[in-house]
Scaffold this active site. Structure first.
Site, PDB file in Angstrom:
ATOM      1  N   HIS A 111      52.375  21.673 -54.429  1.00  0.00           N
ATOM      2  CA  HIS A 111      52.757  20.477 -53.666  1.00  0.00           C
ATOM      3  C   HIS A 111      51.891  19.303 -54.114  1.00  0.00           C
ATOM      4  O   HIS A 111      50.714  19.477 -54.439  1.00  0.00           O
ATOM      5  CB  HIS A 111      52.541  20.711 -52.162  1.00  0.00           C
ATOM      6  CG  HIS A 111      53.286  19.755 -51.303  1.00  0.00           C
ATOM      7  ND1 HIS A 111      52.798  18.503 -51.014  1.00  0.00           N
ATOM      8  CD2 HIS A 111      54.495  19.838 -50.717  1.00  0.00           C
ATOM      9  CE1 HIS A 111      53.672  17.871 -50.242  1.00  0.00           C
ATOM     10  NE2 HIS A 111      54.713  18.650 -50.056  1.00  0.00           N
TER      11      HIS A 111
ATOM     12  N   ASP B 185      59.479  25.475 -48.879  1.00  0.00           N
ATOM     13  CA  ASP B 185      60.709  25.999 -49.493  1.00  0.00           C
ATOM     14  C   ASP B 185      60.614  27.462 -49.862  1.00  0.00           C
ATOM     15  O   ASP B 185      61.610  28.067 -50.251  1.00  0.00           O
ATOM     16  CB  ASP B 185      61.033  25.166 -50.743  1.00  0.00           C
ATOM     17  CG  ASP B 185      61.352  23.739 -50.370  1.00  0.00           C
ATOM     18  OD1 ASP B 185      60.718  22.819 -50.921  1.00  0.00           O
ATOM     19  OD2 ASP B 185      62.201  23.544 -49.488  1.00  0.00           O
TER      20      ASP B 185
HETATM   21  C1  SDX Z   1      59.102  19.470 -51.262  1.00  0.00           C
HETATM   22  O1  SDX Z   1      56.394  15.371 -51.288  1.00  0.00           O
HETATM   23  C2  SDX Z   1      56.757  16.089 -50.278  1.00  0.00           C
HETATM   24  O2  SDX Z   1      56.249  15.963 -49.188  1.00  0.00           O
HETATM   25  C3  SDX Z   1      57.903  17.032 -50.547  1.00  0.00           C
HETATM   26  C4  SDX Z   1      58.258  17.991 -49.416  1.00  0.00           C
HETATM   27  C5  SDX Z   1      58.821  17.265 -48.226  1.00  0.00           C
HETATM   28  O3  SDX Z   1      58.763  17.831 -47.134  1.00  0.00           O
HETATM   29  O4  SDX Z   1      59.405  16.177 -48.420  1.00  0.00           O
HETATM   30  O5  SDX Z   1      57.113  18.721 -49.036  1.00  0.00           O
HETATM   31  C6  SDX Z   1      59.319  18.985 -49.868  1.00  0.00           C
HETATM   32  O6  SDX Z   1      59.640  18.894 -52.162  1.00  0.00           O
HETATM   33  C7  SDX Z   1      58.158  20.617 -51.502  1.00  0.00           C
HETATM   34  C8  SDX Z   1      57.936  20.911 -53.021  1.00  0.00           C
HETATM   35  C9  SDX Z   1      59.113  21.716 -53.509  1.00  0.00           C
HETATM   36  N1  SDX Z   1      59.076  21.900 -54.985  1.00  0.00           N
HETATM   37  C10 SDX Z   1      58.804  23.076 -55.537  1.00  0.00           C
HETATM   38  O7  SDX Z   1      58.494  24.091 -54.914  1.00  0.00           O
HETATM   39  C11 SDX Z   1      59.000  23.101 -57.053  1.00  0.00           C
HETATM   40  C12 SDX Z   1      57.802  23.813 -57.699  1.00  0.00           C
HETATM   41  N2  SDX Z   1      56.638  22.958 -57.500  1.00  0.00           N
HETATM   42  C13 SDX Z   1      56.236  22.095 -58.611  1.00  0.00           C
HETATM   43  O8  SDX Z   1      57.307  21.573 -59.346  1.00  0.00           O
HETATM   44  C14 SDX Z   1      55.135  21.112 -58.215  1.00  0.00           C
HETATM   45  O9  SDX Z   1      54.186  21.815 -57.559  1.00  0.00           O
HETATM   46  C15 SDX Z   1      55.504  19.895 -57.385  1.00  0.00           C
HETATM   47  C16 SDX Z   1      56.610  19.112 -57.996  1.00  0.00           C
HETATM   48  C17 SDX Z   1      55.878  20.289 -56.003  1.00  0.00           C
HETATM   49  C18 SDX Z   1      54.254  19.014 -57.332  1.00  0.00           C
HETATM   50  O10 SDX Z   1      53.998  18.607 -58.609  1.00  0.00           O
HETATM   51  P1  SDX Z   1      52.791  17.572 -58.942  1.00  0.00           P
HETATM   52  O11 SDX Z   1      52.075  17.154 -57.739  1.00  0.00           O
HETATM   53  O12 SDX Z   1      53.332  16.511 -59.836  1.00  0.00           O
HETATM   54  O13 SDX Z   1      51.789  18.483 -59.668  1.00  0.00           O
HETATM   55  P2  SDX Z   1      51.888  18.882 -61.197  1.00  0.00           P
HETATM   56  O14 SDX Z   1      53.307  19.197 -61.544  1.00  0.00           O
HETATM   57  O15 SDX Z   1      51.172  17.861 -61.993  1.00  0.00           O
HETATM   58  O16 SDX Z   1      51.094  20.274 -61.181  1.00  0.00           O
HETATM   59  C19 SDX Z   1      49.687  20.277 -61.267  1.00  0.00           C
HETATM   60  C20 SDX Z   1      49.400  21.510 -62.117  1.00  0.00           C
HETATM   61  C21 SDX Z   1      50.136  21.481 -63.454  1.00  0.00           C
HETATM   62  O17 SDX Z   1      49.334  22.176 -64.362  1.00  0.00           O
HETATM   63  P3  SDX Z   1      48.434  21.276 -65.418  1.00  0.00           P
HETATM   64  O18 SDX Z   1      49.383  20.352 -66.156  1.00  0.00           O
HETATM   65  O19 SDX Z   1      47.440  20.516 -64.547  1.00  0.00           O
HETATM   66  O20 SDX Z   1      47.785  22.301 -66.327  1.00  0.00           O
HETATM   67  O21 SDX Z   1      49.858  22.690 -61.439  1.00  0.00           O
HETATM   68  C22 SDX Z   1      50.882  23.314 -62.196  1.00  0.00           C
HETATM   69  C23 SDX Z   1      51.387  22.299 -63.211  1.00  0.00           C
HETATM   70  O22 SDX Z   1      51.817  22.949 -64.395  1.00  0.00           O
HETATM   71  N3  SDX Z   1      51.946  23.690 -61.264  1.00  0.00           N
HETATM   72  C24 SDX Z   1      52.605  24.856 -61.261  1.00  0.00           C
HETATM   73  C25 SDX Z   1      53.483  24.791 -60.151  1.00  0.00           C
HETATM   74  N4  SDX Z   1      53.333  23.611 -59.537  1.00  0.00           N
HETATM   75  C26 SDX Z   1      52.396  22.931 -60.217  1.00  0.00           C
HETATM   76  N5  SDX Z   1      52.563  25.930 -62.075  1.00  0.00           N
HETATM   77  C27 SDX Z   1      53.410  26.951 -61.776  1.00  0.00           C
HETATM   78  N6  SDX Z   1      54.264  26.972 -60.727  1.00  0.00           N
HETATM   79  C28 SDX Z   1      54.323  25.899 -59.886  1.00  0.00           C
HETATM   80  N7  SDX Z   1      55.162  25.916 -58.855  1.00  0.00           N
END
Ligand code: SDX
Length: 435
Positions: A311, A369
């Protein structure tokens, strides 16, 4: 709204030999902000913050998240207490008006919402234009956007009365529109709302009743549905809420703004993650295959992510996920589902991930989720409806945030700048002279 307080301090930005001072304003709780609204005028520079990871786009009094502590407050009330003691329409009142309703206010609000649940009869013809296999989210974007074609008496955003009528209409009609989207895709007749049912019971009946027999709402499932709506109601300036605010800042009508929010929520990184998370759990299929997928999630060269994990704000357990997990067990228990292989995979995946260095270091925890899909599938919803349910619940948050923005005297049309790295000025070259 004036966030400036007597304790306003100043921050200094120094670039080379020059320096500038900017006001620093304390929040009521949480981070202070540096007011850089005059930065470009004073320095000729922009800030650069792709994804707005460190940018407060607005002042708000509605929802507060402490990502490090895993805290979520609606108007100061912890989500755990609202989910435990209240119902969804009480949460709607709280988000819209800022205070919990008295018994009389609650009765009046419930009455007003209940009597706006029907949609214009011609809306039913609007659905016929979609293919039966249309994704229900595509139907939602189209139908909600079309509402402004039917309700001309609540689109003047400068009129507080019309703003409130539009707010009540949106909250009241989303379950009907969502249920119609579901019925249309499965080829069953639309079911009208019934005024003697509560909000969530009405929705379940409009989704699962058929004319051929009476339908009795299961009160345990209705309570679970209502709690799921409370959990999804609002969440600060997430992507879809920011979309609604930006659309509203141009003066677009509220129905069009909500349709924009629905479109944004659809993405798998946002509200579409519940559908994606269930598909991921089904693809993993068994506990024995979890290590293979965890390995892929950690591989920088593999685009696979653990859907329902991570998140932007929560660097601790999403408090909604804990309540969602408990609700999942309640629903499976009520339905007599003793053993759900997807739940087994989810629980083991969570256990492994919470002990794996990669997820611990990056502070990746289950989000709302992760468990919602298992619950909704058990309740009888197809995966394609999961994000529709999220949009249904989030409508009150979008509307409350839209209303706050419209009523903020400081608000103006949102128009971000950019960090330009493209070609400098150059003259046109005739085609005959190009190489
Ligand atoms: C919702 O914003 C909100 O409030 C949203 C929400 C709401 O109520 O409105 O809470 C609802 O959208 C919840 C989130 C649902 N999405 C997912 O579950 C999809 C999987 N999650 C990821 O795509 C990610 O965690 C996000 C999009 C939710 C957040 O992404 P960020 O904040 O941009 O973080 P990032 O992608 O830069 O990740 C940081 C690191 C990265 O590694 P590095 O580049 O630093 O080496 O963490 C890793 C990412 O690769 N990472 C994951 C991961 N999520 C982040 N690695 C594996 N699996 C994951 N799920």
């Amino acid at each position: 709204m004036d966030a400036k307080t007597s304790e306003t301090n100043t921050g200094t930005l120094a670039v080379g030999e020059k320096s500038w001072k900017f006001p620093v304003m304390p929040g009521s709780i949480g981070p202070s902000v540096v007011d850089i609204s005059k930065l470009y005028g004073q320095t000729g520079m922009f800030t650069y913050d792709p994804g707005f990871t460190s940018t407060a786009a607005c002042e708000s009094k509605i929802t507060y998240i402490d990502g490090d502590e895993g805290v979520l407050l609606y108007r100061g009330y912890p989500i755990e207490q609202l989910a435990e003691h209240g119902d969804f329409l009480e949460t709607c009142y709280l988000l819209l008006y800022g205070e919990l309703p008295t018994a009389a206010q609650k009765t009046d609000f419930d009455y007003r919402v209940t009597r706006h649940t029907m949609v214009h009869e011609q809306m039913a013809r609007f659905y016929q234009g979609f293919r039966r296999d249309a994704h229900p989210m595509a139907v939602m974007v189209g139908c909600v956007g079309a509402l402004s074609a039917f309700y001309h008496d609540s689109i003047d955003i400068s009129d507080p009365h019309q703003r409130m009528v539009a707010s009540i209409r949106m909250i009241a009609k989303m379950p009907t529109i969502a249920a119609m989207a579901y019925k249309y895709t499965i080829g069953q007749p639309f079911v009208y709302p019934k005024n003697d049912l509560d909000y969530s019971s009405n929705f379940l009946r409009m989704c699962f009743a058929v004319p051929a027999e009476d339908y009795k709402v299961n009160p345990i499932l209705a309570k679970a549905m209502d709690r799921i709506f409370i959990l999804h109601a609002d969440h600060e300036q997430n992507a879809s809420t920011s979309t609604v605010r930006l659309a509203g800042s141009s003066g677009a009508n509220p129905f069009a703004c909500i349709a924009a929010g629905i479109a944004c929520l659809w993405g798998p990184a946002h509200g579409g993650a519940n559908e994606a998370a269930l598909k991921m759990l089904s693809e993993i299929g068994s506990v024995s295959r979890i290590p293979e997928y965890v390995k892929r999630a950690k591989d920088k060269n593999d685009p696979f992510r653990l859907m329902g994990f991570g998140h932007r704000v929560y660097k601790n357990y999403d408090p909604r996920a804990k309540i969602m997990q408990r609700t999942c067990h309640e629903v499976l228990g009520e339905l007599g589902i003793k053993h759900d292989p997807l739940l087994d995979v989810a629980l083991e995946l969570e256990r492994i991930a919470l002990h794996d260095d990669y997820f611990v270091e990056k502070k990746l925890y289950p989000n709302i989720d992760f468990y919602s899909g298992i619950t909704l599938k058990a309740m009888g919803f197809p995966t394609s409806m999961f994000t529709v349910l999220f949009a249904l619940a989030r409508t009150v948050g979008w509307i409350a945030q839209w209303k706050e923005m419209i009523e903020d005297p400081q608000q103006k049309i949102g128009r971000p700048r950019q960090f330009y790295t493209g070609a400098p000025r150059r003259d046109y070259v005739q085609i005959a002279r190009r190489r």
